[in-house]
Scaffold this motif. Sequence first.
Motif, PDB file in Angstrom:
ATOM      1  N   TRP A  51      -9.819   6.270 -11.774  1.00  0.00           N
ATOM      2  CA  TRP A  51      -9.787   5.715 -10.389  1.00  0.00           C
ATOM      3  C   TRP A  51      -7.670   6.049 -10.267  1.00  0.00           C
ATOM      4  N   GLU A  52      -6.915   5.905 -10.887  1.00  0.00           N
ATOM      5  CA  GLU A  52      -5.775   5.670 -10.929  1.00  0.00           C
ATOM      6  C   GLU A  52      -4.947   7.671 -10.501  1.00  0.00           C
ATOM      7  N   GLN A  53      -5.727   8.251 -11.309  1.00  0.00           N
ATOM      8  CA  GLN A  53      -5.132  10.301 -10.909  1.00  0.00           C
ATOM      9  C   GLN A  53      -5.228  10.367  -9.288  1.00  0.00           C
ATOM     10  N   ARG A  54      -6.848   9.764  -9.476  1.00  0.00           N
ATOM     11  CA  ARG A  54      -7.320   9.796  -8.092  1.00  0.00           C
ATOM     12  C   ARG A  54      -6.356   9.951  -6.406  1.00  0.00           C
ATOM     13  N   GLN A  55      -5.279   8.597  -6.561  1.00  0.00           N
ATOM     14  CA  GLN A  55      -4.678   7.853  -5.861  1.00  0.00           C
ATOM     15  C   GLN A  55      -3.669   8.906  -5.308  1.00  0.00           C
ATOM     16  N   PHE A  56      -3.422   8.584  -4.343  1.00  0.00           N
ATOM     17  CA  PHE A  56      -2.390   9.610  -3.924  1.00  0.00           C
ATOM     18  C   PHE A  56      -0.581   8.782  -4.627  1.00  0.00           C
ATOM     19  N   GLN A  57       0.524   9.469  -5.181  1.00  0.00           N
ATOM     20  CA  GLN A  57       1.040   9.070  -5.566  1.00  0.00           C
ATOM     21  C   GLN A  57       2.468   8.671  -4.598  1.00  0.00           C
ATOM     22  N   TRP A  58       2.888   7.883  -4.709  1.00  0.00           N
ATOM     23  CA  TRP A  58       4.106   7.672  -4.053  1.00  0.00           C
ATOM     24  C   TRP A  58       5.512   7.742  -4.861  1.00  0.00           C
ATOM     25  N   TRP A  59       6.538   7.658  -4.663  1.00  0.00           N
ATOM     26  CA  TRP A  59       7.093   7.952  -5.084  1.00  0.00           C
ATOM     27  C   TRP A  59       8.165   6.286  -4.731  1.00  0.00           C
ATOM     28  N   ASN A  60       8.790   5.706  -6.385  1.00  0.00           N
ATOM     29  CA  ASN A  60       9.433   4.309  -6.386  1.00  0.00           C
ATOM     30  C   ASN A  60      10.137   4.115  -7.212  1.00  0.00           C
TER      31      ASN A  60
END
Length: 93
Positions: A51-60
Amino acid sequence: YLVRLGHQYGVGESHQYSLPVEVDLGVLFPSRKVVSITETTLSGNQRRDEWEQRQFQWWNDDDFKEDSRKLEQGNSVVSLEPMEIRTFEVKCV
């Protein structure tokens, strides 16, 4: 088995109980041998890592912290932060 754990205290709510806790899932099944533990989404219908791999990756700033949520093979101890809820699929024999 589908096991859901929830930390009942919030950050700063109690000096004693608002700390991260560790739970040994193997202790929950004393008459069985735990074969595998897989973290799932809260609804239990997907593996959390997929599920985490399919999420949009935000940079922080948190992107560079080590992920302490990963379960090591053969380890049945999981950690919970204050107010955190986690769900696991536990296979036993």
